[in-house]
Design a protein around this motif. Structure first.
Motif, mmCIF file in Angstrom:
data_model
loop_
_atom_site.group_PDB
_atom_site.id
_atom_site.type_symbol
_atom_site.label_atom_id
_atom_site.label_comp_id
_atom_site.label_asym_id
_atom_site.label_seq_id
_atom_site.Cartn_x
_atom_site.Cartn_y
_atom_site.Cartn_z
ATOM 1 N N MET A 1 1.864 -6.707 -28.225
ATOM 2 C CA MET A 1 2.602 -6.524 -26.977
ATOM 3 C C MET A 1 1.935 -7.367 -25.903
ATOM 4 N N THR A 2 2.743 -8.066 -25.119
ATOM 5 C CA THR A 2 2.195 -8.933 -24.100
ATOM 6 C C THR A 2 2.158 -8.216 -22.758
ATOM 7 N N GLU A 3 1.264 -8.730 -21.932
ATOM 8 C CA GLU A 3 1.128 -8.163 -20.592
ATOM 9 C C GLU A 3 2.338 -8.541 -19.751
ATOM 10 N N LYS A 4 2.848 -7.594 -18.997
ATOM 11 C CA LYS A 4 4.013 -7.800 -18.134
ATOM 12 C C LYS A 4 3.559 -8.466 -16.845
ATOM 13 N N LYS A 5 4.259 -9.530 -16.456
ATOM 14 C CA LYS A 5 3.968 -10.196 -15.180
ATOM 15 C C LYS A 5 4.579 -9.367 -14.063
ATOM 16 N N LEU A 6 3.726 -8.831 -13.212
ATOM 17 C CA LEU A 6 4.191 -8.025 -12.086
ATOM 18 C C LEU A 6 4.485 -8.927 -10.900
ATOM 19 N N THR A 7 5.627 -8.704 -10.287
ATOM 20 C CA THR A 7 5.957 -9.420 -9.063
ATOM 21 C C THR A 7 5.957 -8.399 -7.935
ATOM 22 N N LEU A 8 4.898 -8.417 -7.159
ATOM 23 C CA LEU A 8 4.753 -7.478 -6.054
ATOM 24 C C LEU A 8 4.695 -8.244 -4.743
ATOM 25 N N SER A 9 5.309 -7.680 -3.734
ATOM 26 C CA SER A 9 5.333 -8.308 -2.416
ATOM 27 C C SER A 9 4.687 -7.353 -1.420
ATOM 28 N N LEU A 10 3.509 -7.720 -0.955
ATOM 29 C CA LEU A 10 2.771 -6.851 -0.042
ATOM 30 C C LEU A 10 2.927 -7.333 1.391
ATOM 31 N N ASP A 11 3.011 -6.370 2.298
ATOM 32 C CA ASP A 11 3.144 -6.680 3.715
ATOM 33 C C ASP A 11 2.037 -5.947 4.472
ATOM 34 N N VAL A 12 1.021 -6.697 4.881
ATOM 35 C CA VAL A 12 -0.124 -6.080 5.557
ATOM 36 C C VAL A 12 0.229 -5.562 6.948
ATOM 37 N N ARG A 13 1.378 -6.006 7.497
ATOM 38 C CA ARG A 13 1.781 -5.573 8.842
ATOM 39 C C ARG A 13 2.704 -4.364 8.820
ATOM 40 N N SER A 14 3.066 -3.887 7.642
ATOM 41 C CA SER A 14 4.072 -2.819 7.565
ATOM 42 C C SER A 14 3.566 -1.460 8.038
ATOM 43 N N GLY A 15 2.257 -1.284 8.082
ATOM 44 C CA GLY A 15 1.717 0.019 8.439
ATOM 45 C C GLY A 15 1.580 0.930 7.227
ATOM 46 N N LEU A 16 2.161 0.518 6.100
ATOM 47 C CA LEU A 16 2.075 1.284 4.854
ATOM 48 C C LEU A 16 0.851 0.782 4.083
ATOM 49 N N PRO A 17 -0.041 1.683 3.665
ATOM 50 C CA PRO A 17 -1.234 1.225 2.946
ATOM 51 C C PRO A 17 -0.859 0.364 1.733
ATOM 52 N N ILE A 18 -1.704 -0.608 1.441
ATOM 53 C CA ILE A 18 -1.446 -1.534 0.333
ATOM 54 C C ILE A 18 -1.315 -0.775 -0.992
ATOM 55 N N TYR A 19 -2.182 0.218 -1.229
ATOM 56 C CA TYR A 19 -2.095 0.949 -2.493
ATOM 57 C C TYR A 19 -0.746 1.673 -2.607
ATOM 58 N N THR A 20 -0.223 2.171 -1.494
ATOM 59 C CA THR A 20 1.081 2.835 -1.497
ATOM 60 C C THR A 20 2.186 1.831 -1.795
ATOM 61 N N GLN A 21 2.067 0.630 -1.232
ATOM 62 C CA GLN A 21 3.056 -0.410 -1.517
ATOM 63 C C GLN A 21 3.058 -0.766 -3.004
ATOM 64 N N ILE A 22 1.876 -0.834 -3.607
ATOM 65 C CA ILE A 22 1.779 -1.141 -5.043
ATOM 66 C C ILE A 22 2.442 -0.032 -5.849
ATOM 67 N N VAL A 23 2.109 1.221 -5.535
ATOM 68 C CA VAL A 23 2.701 2.373 -6.232
ATOM 69 C C VAL A 23 4.225 2.340 -6.096
ATOM 70 N N ASN A 24 4.713 2.190 -4.869
ATOM 71 C CA ASN A 24 6.156 2.202 -4.623
ATOM 72 C C ASN A 24 6.872 1.099 -5.387
ATOM 73 N N GLN A 25 6.289 -0.089 -5.403
ATOM 74 C CA GLN A 25 6.958 -1.207 -6.064
ATOM 75 C C GLN A 25 6.940 -1.082 -7.582
ATOM 76 N N ILE A 26 5.875 -0.552 -8.141
ATOM 77 C CA ILE A 26 5.846 -0.330 -9.594
ATOM 78 C C ILE A 26 6.861 0.762 -9.952
ATOM 79 N N GLN A 27 6.921 1.841 -9.159
ATOM 80 C CA GLN A 27 7.910 2.889 -9.393
ATOM 81 C C GLN A 27 9.320 2.318 -9.312
#
Length: 139
Positions: A1-27
């Motif tokens: 099984m190959t590793e899945k390429k994750l495409t995540l878009s983070l916004d440091v100005r959003s006020g939402l913590p980066i870890y929360t953005q990662i969780v939300n986007q993976i979900q």
């Protein structure tokens, strides 16, 4: 099984913590079928390097996803998307994804100087246009 390429878009100005953005986007990617059960995710270190964020930020996001039974980390083998969550979890994930998307939209609109009234009117207009398009497509 190959590793899945994750495409995540983070916004440091959003006020939402980066870890929360990662969780939300993976979900969100799981709910939308972009990620599927059994897909392997990058290691914490690899994803942190790719996103240019602190290792602990990605570790925290993965820990939250693991506690939610969305991913499973197997020592020496990697991190994988678990089996499809039950309907109630899937519905909660869908709702959380919509909330996160809405929050990003509202934050960006306010950052651009739009008023609450302007944002609200734009959403109403776009909903109406989308509803009309769906109605016309089904005819």
């Amino acid at each position: 099984m190959t590793e899945k390429k994750l495409t995540l878009s983070l916004d440091v100005r959003s006020g939402l913590p980066i870890y929360t953005q990662i969780v939300n986007q993976i979900q969100s990617q799981l709910v939308n079928g972009i990620l599927k059960p059994g897909d392997q995710l990058p290691t914490v270190r690899a994803l942190a390097q790719e996103l240019r964020v602190n290792f602990n930020t990605v570790a925290r996001a993965y820990r939250i996803l693991d506690e939610e039974h969305i991913i499973s980390t197997q020592q020496g083998r990697g991190t994988y998307i678990t089996e499809i969550p039950p309907p109630e979890v899937n519905e909660r994930l869908r709702r959380e994804s919509l909330e996160a998307l809405t929050q990003r939209f509202i934050s960006e609109a306010f950052r651009l100087g739009f008023s609450e009234r302007e944002v609200s009117q734009m959403v109403r207009d776009r909903l109406k246009i989308s509803k009309e398009a769906i109605t016309n497509d089904s005819e």
